[in-house]
Design a protein around this motif. Structure first.
Motif, PDB file in Angstrom:
ATOM      1  N   CYS A 180       1.652   0.155  -1.657  1.00  0.00           N
ATOM      2  CA  CYS A 180       2.101   1.233  -2.532  1.00  0.00           C
ATOM      3  C   CYS A 180       0.910   1.743  -3.333  1.00  0.00           C
ATOM      4  O   CYS A 180      -0.171   1.149  -3.334  1.00  0.00           O
ATOM      5  N   SER A 181       1.107   2.838  -4.036  1.00  0.00           N
ATOM      6  CA  SER A 181       0.044   3.361  -4.888  1.00  0.00           C
ATOM      7  C   SER A 181      -0.042   2.525  -6.161  1.00  0.00           C
ATOM      8  O   SER A 181       0.898   1.809  -6.521  1.00  0.00           O
ATOM      9  N   ARG A 182      -1.190   2.602  -6.833  1.00  0.00           N
ATOM     10  CA  ARG A 182      -1.382   1.844  -8.062  1.00  0.00           C
ATOM     11  C   ARG A 182      -0.413   2.268  -9.151  1.00  0.00           C
ATOM     12  O   ARG A 182      -0.171   1.534 -10.123  1.00  0.00           O
ATOM     13  N   HIS A 184       2.773   2.768  -8.694  1.00  0.00           N
ATOM     14  CA  HIS A 184       4.118   2.325  -8.350  1.00  0.00           C
ATOM     15  C   HIS A 184       4.543   1.172  -9.275  1.00  0.00           C
ATOM     16  O   HIS A 184       3.719   0.335  -9.650  1.00  0.00           O
ATOM     17  N   ALA A 187       3.401  -2.291  -8.223  1.00  0.00           N
ATOM     18  CA  ALA A 187       1.981  -2.413  -7.856  1.00  0.00           C
ATOM     19  C   ALA A 187       1.359  -3.714  -8.347  1.00  0.00           C
ATOM     20  O   ALA A 187       0.442  -4.236  -7.715  1.00  0.00           O
ATOM     21  N   GLU A 188       1.826  -4.270  -9.476  1.00  0.00           N
ATOM     22  CA  GLU A 188       1.237  -5.479 -10.032  1.00  0.00           C
ATOM     23  C   GLU A 188       2.034  -6.730  -9.688  1.00  0.00           C
ATOM     24  O   GLU A 188       1.710  -7.820 -10.175  1.00  0.00           O
ATOM     25  N   ARG A 243      -1.258   6.769  -0.823  1.00  0.00           N
ATOM     26  CA  ARG A 243      -2.185   6.968  -1.942  1.00  0.00           C
ATOM     27  C   ARG A 243      -1.792   8.178  -2.786  1.00  0.00           C
ATOM     28  O   ARG A 243      -1.994   8.193  -4.001  1.00  0.00           O
ATOM     29  N   VAL A 248       6.036   4.577   0.280  1.00  0.00           N
ATOM     30  CA  VAL A 248       5.458   3.252   0.436  1.00  0.00           C
ATOM     31  C   VAL A 248       5.450   2.913   1.921  1.00  0.00           C
ATOM     32  O   VAL A 248       6.056   3.594   2.733  1.00  0.00           O
ATOM     33  N   LEU A 261      -4.721   1.764  -4.141  1.00  0.00           N
ATOM     34  CA  LEU A 261      -3.594   1.155  -3.431  1.00  0.00           C
ATOM     35  C   LEU A 261      -3.402  -0.284  -3.874  1.00  0.00           C
ATOM     36  O   LEU A 261      -4.352  -0.969  -4.257  1.00  0.00           O
ATOM     37  N   SER A 262      -2.165  -0.749  -3.803  1.00  0.00           N
ATOM     38  CA  SER A 262      -1.844  -2.156  -4.027  1.00  0.00           C
ATOM     39  C   SER A 262      -1.220  -2.724  -2.758  1.00  0.00           C
ATOM     40  O   SER A 262      -0.404  -2.049  -2.111  1.00  0.00           O
TER      41      SER A 262
END
Length: 311
Positions: A180-182, A184, A187-188, A243, A248, A261-262
Motif C-alpha cells: 500500500c502507499s505510505r 494508507h 502502512a505502519e 504509489r 492496494v 510504499l509499505s
C-alpha cells in the motif's frame, strides 16, 4: 502433403494473419498464400475462412492444427538429433516467459531465477541454439495450454495446478505481501489479516495469471468479495498505481520495497506462489531444450533430474 505446407499453415494460424505468418517464415506473402491454397486443394477442404475481419480456422483447419504441430515437432527433433553428430547443440527452443521473473533494478536480485542472464550464458556456451521467446496475455494459464499443445518447448509458470499433458519442474516460490502507499491507514502495521482488507480497492494481475488465481482463491476461501477495478500486466505498473493512491495490491516483497510504499506481511493466508518450468509431459525434449532446462534449474539452485519419456 509437404512439411513446408504445414509449416506455413501453422505460422499463419499462430500469427493470426497471412502477412505476419509470411514474415515469420521469411517468405513472400504471395508464396505462403499459394502454398496454403495448394494444401487446401489437396485436402479438398478450406482451412481458413477469409473476410474483412481477418482469418479464422475452419473445422478442418482446427482438426489439422494439432497433427501439423506434432509432425513439425517430430521433424525438428529428428533434425536436431542428427545435428548432434556434427558436434555442438543446435536448434530452436520456444520459451514462454513471465514478465516479473528476473532481475529488477530496485530489488536485491532475481525473484526466483534471472532468465535473461541464464539465456545470455547459454548463448555463449551454445551459440548455434536460437530462442523464440513469448509472453502470454493470459499468463501462466496461457503458457500451460501452449506447452500442452506443443506450441512451446518450455515455459516459466506460476501455478499450484498439475495440468494434464504437462510436467512441472519446481524452481521455488514467491511470498505475496500486502502493498500500500505510505499514506494508507495500514502502512505502519506489523502484519494484516485478510478480513482487514475487505472493502479495499485492489490492483491485480489479469485473470489467468498465477498470482491472480492465488489471491482470488485466498479471498474466496475467506468469504471476502474483492473489488478489482485495476489490472496490470507487470509489477512496475501495479506499484505505480499503488504509489499514487489508486488502490492496494498483493505482490512479492522483492521489488516492492520502494520509496512511498509499505510492504506488510499477511498472517492468515497461504500466499506462497510456486514458480516452475513447464514442459510437455508426453514428449522427450530436444537436446537443446534439455540443456536449457538444466541451466535454469541450476540457476535456481535446483538439482536437474533425468529427463525421460513420460506417458
Amino acid at each position: 502433403m509437404e512439411l513446408r505446407q504445414l509449416e506455413y499453415f501453422v505460422a499463419v494460424t499462430e500469427e493470426g494473419s497471412f502477412t505476419k505468418g509470411a514474415r515469420r517464415v521469411r517468405v513472400a506473402q504471395s508464396a505462403v498464400s499459394a502454398t496454403i491454397q495448394k494444401l487446401e486443394r489437396e485436402l479438398g477442404l478450406p482451412l481458413f475462412t477469409r473476410d474483412s475481419a481477418g482469418i479464422a480456422l475452419t473445422d478442418a483447419g482446427a482438426a489439422l492444427l494439432p497433427e501439423a504441430r506434432a509432425l513439425l515437432s517430430a521433424e525438428r527433433r529428428a533434425r536436431e538429433t542428427v545435428d548432434q553428430v556434427r558436434g555442438g547443440l543446435r536448434g530452436t527452443v520456444r520459451v514462454g516467459t513471465l514478465v516479473s521473473i528476473g532481475a529488477r533494478p530496485a530489488s536485491q536480485g532475481p525473484i526466483v531465477v534471472d532468465l535473461p542472464a541464464v539465456l545470455g550464458r547459454f548463448h555463449v556456451t551454445h551459440p548455434l541454439v536460437t530462442f523464440r521467446l513469448r509472453t502470454a496475455p493470459t499468463g501462466s494459464a496461457g503458457h500451460l495450454a501452449a506447452v500442452a499443445a506443443d506450441e512451446l518447448d518450455l515455459a516459466l509458470v506460476c501455478t499450484r495446478e498439475q495440468p494434464g499433458g504437462v510436467r512441472l519442474h519446481h524452481l521455488g516460490s514467491v511470498r505475496l505481501c500486502f502493498v500500500c502507499s505510505r499514506r494508507h491507514p495500514l502502512a505502519e502495521a506489523s502484519s494484516v489479516r485478510l478480513e482487514e482488507l475487505a472493502g479495499e480497492t485492489f490492483i491485480d494481475f489479469p485473470i489467468g495469471w498465477g498470482n491472480r488465481t492465488l489471491t482470488d482463491r485466498a479471498f474466496a476461501g475467506a468469504g471476502i468479495a474483492r473489488n478489482v477495478p485495476f489490472e496490470a500486466a507487470d509489477q512496475d505498473t501495479a506499484l505505480g498505481l499503488v504509489r499514487n493512491g489508486l488502490g492496494v495490491a498483493l505482490l512479492p516483497r522483492s521489488g516492492s520495497e520502494e520509496e512511498g510504499l509499505s510492504v506488510v506481511d499477511i498472517e492468515d493466508a497461504d500466499l506462497d506462489l510456486p514458480v516452475a518450468v513447464a514442459m510437455p509431459g508426453d514428449r522427450r525434449p530436444s537436446a537443446a531444450t534439455a540443456a536449457l532446462l538444466t541451466s535454469i534449474l541450476r540457476a535456481a539452485g535446483r538439482r536437474p533430474a533425468a529427463l525421460s519419456r513420460r506417458r
